[in-house]
Design a protein around this motif. Structure first.
Motif, PDB file in Angstrom:
ATOM      1  N   TRP A   1      -3.084 -13.552   2.031  1.00 16.36           N
ATOM      2  CA  TRP A   1      -4.383 -12.936   1.770  1.00 16.36           C
ATOM      3  C   TRP A   1      -5.383 -13.991   1.304  1.00 16.36           C
ATOM      4  O   TRP A   1      -6.544 -13.994   1.721  1.00 16.36           O
TER       5      TRP A   1
ATOM      6  N   ALA B   1     -13.040 -10.704  -2.900  1.00 20.73           N
ATOM      7  CA  ALA B   1     -12.660 -11.054  -1.532  1.00 20.73           C
ATOM      8  C   ALA B   1     -13.900 -11.402  -0.710  1.00 20.73           C
ATOM      9  O   ALA B   1     -14.950 -10.771  -0.829  1.00 20.73           O
TER      10      ALA B   1
ATOM     11  N   GLN C   1      -9.102 -15.386   3.084  1.00 17.51           N
ATOM     12  CA  GLN C   1     -10.440 -15.513   2.485  1.00 17.51           C
ATOM     13  C   GLN C   1     -11.025 -16.906   2.665  1.00 17.51           C
ATOM     14  O   GLN C   1     -12.185 -17.144   2.310  1.00 17.51           O
TER      15      GLN C   1
ATOM     16  N   HIS D   1      -9.655 -13.144  -7.495  1.00 19.53           N
ATOM     17  CA  HIS D   1      -9.238 -11.748  -7.600  1.00 19.53           C
ATOM     18  C   HIS D   1      -8.326 -11.431  -6.422  1.00 19.53           C
ATOM     19  O   HIS D   1      -8.768 -10.972  -5.364  1.00 19.53           O
ATOM     20  N   LEU D   2      -7.035 -11.696  -6.616  1.00 16.12           N
ATOM     21  CA  LEU D   2      -6.059 -11.484  -5.550  1.00 16.12           C
ATOM     22  C   LEU D   2      -5.890 -10.001  -5.250  1.00 16.12           C
ATOM     23  O   LEU D   2      -6.202  -9.145  -6.080  1.00 16.12           O
ATOM     24  N   SER D   3      -5.346  -9.698  -4.079  1.00 16.19           N
ATOM     25  CA  SER D   3      -5.203  -8.292  -3.686  1.00 16.19           C
ATOM     26  C   SER D   3      -4.151  -7.573  -4.521  1.00 16.19           C
ATOM     27  O   SER D   3      -4.232  -6.359  -4.719  1.00 16.19           O
ATOM     28  N   ARG D   4      -3.132  -8.298  -5.028  1.00 15.51           N
ATOM     29  CA  ARG D   4      -2.089  -7.719  -5.883  1.00 15.51           C
ATOM     30  C   ARG D   4      -2.110  -8.385  -7.247  1.00 15.51           C
ATOM     31  O   ARG D   4      -1.074  -8.623  -7.857  1.00 15.51           O
TER      32      ARG D   4
ATOM     33  N   GLN E   1      -9.528  -2.744 -10.771  1.00 14.55           N
ATOM     34  CA  GLN E   1     -10.839  -2.313 -10.296  1.00 14.55           C
ATOM     35  C   GLN E   1     -11.897  -2.409 -11.392  1.00 14.55           C
ATOM     36  O   GLN E   1     -13.095  -2.354 -11.120  1.00 14.55           O
TER      37      GLN E   1
ATOM     38  N   ASP F   1       0.133 -12.410  -1.152  1.00  9.30           N
ATOM     39  CA  ASP F   1      -1.181 -12.856  -1.595  1.00  9.30           C
ATOM     40  C   ASP F   1      -1.500 -14.277  -1.156  1.00  9.30           C
ATOM     41  O   ASP F   1      -2.672 -14.655  -1.078  1.00  9.30           O
TER      42      ASP F   1
ATOM     43  N   THR G   1       0.454 -12.361  -9.593  1.00 11.08           N
ATOM     44  CA  THR G   1       0.398 -11.398  -8.502  1.00 11.08           C
ATOM     45  C   THR G   1       1.734 -10.693  -8.395  1.00 11.08           C
ATOM     46  O   THR G   1       2.773 -11.249  -8.760  1.00 11.08           O
TER      47      THR G   1
ATOM     48  N   ASP H   1       0.821  -1.212   0.000  1.00 12.08           N
ATOM     49  CA  ASP H   1       0.000   0.000   0.000  1.00 12.08           C
ATOM     50  C   ASP H   1       0.853   1.259   0.000  1.00 12.08           C
ATOM     51  O   ASP H   1       0.366   2.344  -0.334  1.00 12.08           O
TER      52      ASP H   1
END
Length: 481
Positions: free
Chosen positions: A306, A281, A310, A255-258, A238, A303, A297, A83
């Motif tokens: 992450w 997520a 989930q 849909h991974l965070s990265r 997005q 991930d 990723t 981030d």
């Protein structure tokens, strides 16, 4: 040579599509036109012929122009790793990984590289269409800006401001932008347009006139929503959405965070016999999934943690026990193994993370990045396919004895003993029509005679038709200088 810049009132207002449509329209007029984006932020990169990387949107825009993508079309690419930090790519090559607070200190030297790339394109083409990033209204970033008005002023490129009516408040978006930016920056703006209108555009006539009166800027039209946009590769994570459930074969992509280089799903989503779900997520993996894809990723170990948060590790085991198939691509391939080790801290803090254990392989991260286009031969079928590699890390283990493919006669990827779990570093494999049809047949799906490349080309033509029908394209191109 002449240039025109499309800036937006915010992120995701449709700048990339506008540039692609205008570029294809300009090409139809017999112009040699090239796309350019000074600075992009995306983990969805394209590999150029010379082994560099640029934003996926600029590769699509190059296709609209009939050009081979080059690193000069997107000289600065930021690839978020956390981030607060990003991997900085300059003219196709990694420069450094920097914290967001430190990035401003690099911008003076980066502007030199931006202008160098722009001059190279300008000298080789009749017209350059430039895409901004974010919004010029982010005036807190203006002192060191290289992506919007900072570039426009330095290169003396006129600006058209695009607003997004779909998100609401488009009058405030455009009028407010003029109100907060420096008057000298505002003087670079030659006009505006309104994008993503749904319904009858005549209903916005009064609002359109109000923007003209308040800003004194020329209006170049109201562009309705383009329904074919889903057929073109999305760049921003997005923007990826699940398509309609149209086919009985169900592909679920996590849909991974990265998530990175998720365009691998585009050709499958076009198949009429296939339904693709981009799983958000918190949602469980559906029990009716036939194939679960773990995509690339920018942070494999991050991930992995992450993904476990989930509950997807449990769901994947259940899916596999039910007889389902799993495909890991790039970082997803690394996750499928027993361990992922990063002793040098290439992607974050040094350490080792347990993998999902569905493949008998292990991965060790190395600083040297593999970045190339490849021609591969599928091990099971012998079919040839084009793809690209863009990763750090080397993967070895017993399941590599059953490779997914061969690249230059060297084995690549791995397959489980039961044949239902596959990992590969090759991106873009489903763009090859013959290979995609073969795999769908092997999976028990219904392949079509669809040509992915022809579909993308036809959609770019339709986009240009759409732009021509609703915007003053001749007026826009006449503003270039």
């Amino acid at each position: 040579m002449p240039a025109l810049m499309v800036q937006g009132t915010g992120s995701n207002v449709g700048k990339s599509m506008l540039v692609a449509g205008l570029a294809r329209a300009a090409r139809r007029r017999g112009l040699s036109v090239a796309p350019f984006k000074p600075q992009n932020m995306s983990n969805n990169a394209a590999v150029t012929a010379d082994g560099g990387e640029i934003g996926r949107a600029q590769a699509l825009q190059a296709l609209a122009c009939g050009l081979e993508p080059t690193v000069h079309m997107n000289p600065i690419l930021l690839k978020p790793e956390t981030d607060r930090g990003a991997h900085v790519v300059v003219q196709g090559r990694r420069l450094a990984t920097v914290a967001a607070r430190d990035y401003g200190g690099l911008k003076a030297q980066l502007m030199e590289r931006v202008l160098d790339s722009f001059e190279r394109l300008s000298s080789a083409h009749d017209l350059v269409i430039v895409e901004g990033a974010g919004s010029p209204a982010e005036v807190n970033l203006r002192p060191r800006d290289i992506a919007n008005m900072g570039f426009a002023r330095a290169a003396d490129v006129p600006v058209v401001l695009a607003g997004d009516i779909d998100r609401g408040g488009v009058i405030a978006q455009i009028v407010g932008t003029q109100a907060v930016i420096d008057p000298q920056d505002a003087a670079m703006v030659v006009g505006f347009l309104v994008n993503k209108f749904r319904g009858d555009p005549r209903l916005f006539d009064d609002g359109y006139r109000l923007i003209e009166q308040r800003t004194g800027w020329r209006g170049f039209g109201v562009l309705p929503w383009f329904d074919g946009a889903w057929r073109l590769p999305a760049e921003d994570a997005q923007e990826i959405r699940s398509g309609p459930r149209k086919g009985r074969f169900h592909v679920v992509c996590l849909h991974l965070s990265r998530i990175a280089n998720f365009d691998d799903m585009d050709p499958l989503s076009q198949e009429p016999g296939v339904s693709v779900t981009m799983l958000p997520a918190g949602a469980p993996i559906p029990a009716d999934a036939d194939l679960v894809v773990i995509p690339g990723t920018k942070s494999t170990r991050g991930d992995l943690a992450w993904l476990r948060a989930q509950g997807w590790d449990v769901d994947l085991r259940a899916h596999w026990r039910r007889g389902g198939r799993v495909l890991g691509i790039c970082g997803g391939y690394q996750m499928l193994g027993r361990t992922v080790a990063d002793p040098q801290g290439v992607e974050g803090d040094p350490g080792e993370t347990p993998g999902l254990g569905l493949l008998g392989v292990t991965t060790v991260m190395h600083p040297e990045k593999r970045l190339s286009r490849v021609r591969a031969r599928h091990a099971a079928s012998g079919l040839e396919l084009d793809g690209y590699e863009i990763h750090v890390g080397r993967t070895t283990g017993a399941d590599c004895a059953r490779p997914f493919a061969f690249v230059d006669d060297h084995p690549e990827g791995a397959t489980s003993a039961d044949g239902r779990v596959t990992g590969t570093y090759l991106h873009g494999l489903f763009r090859d029509d013959a290979f995609r049809r073969h795999m769908l047949e092997q999976w028990g799906a219904e392949p079509s005679g669809l040509s992915h490349q022809a579909t993308v080309e036809a959609t770019l033509d339709a986009l240009a038709d759409h732009v021509e029908a609703h915007l003053d394209v001749d007026g826009l191109l006449a503003m270039a200088r």
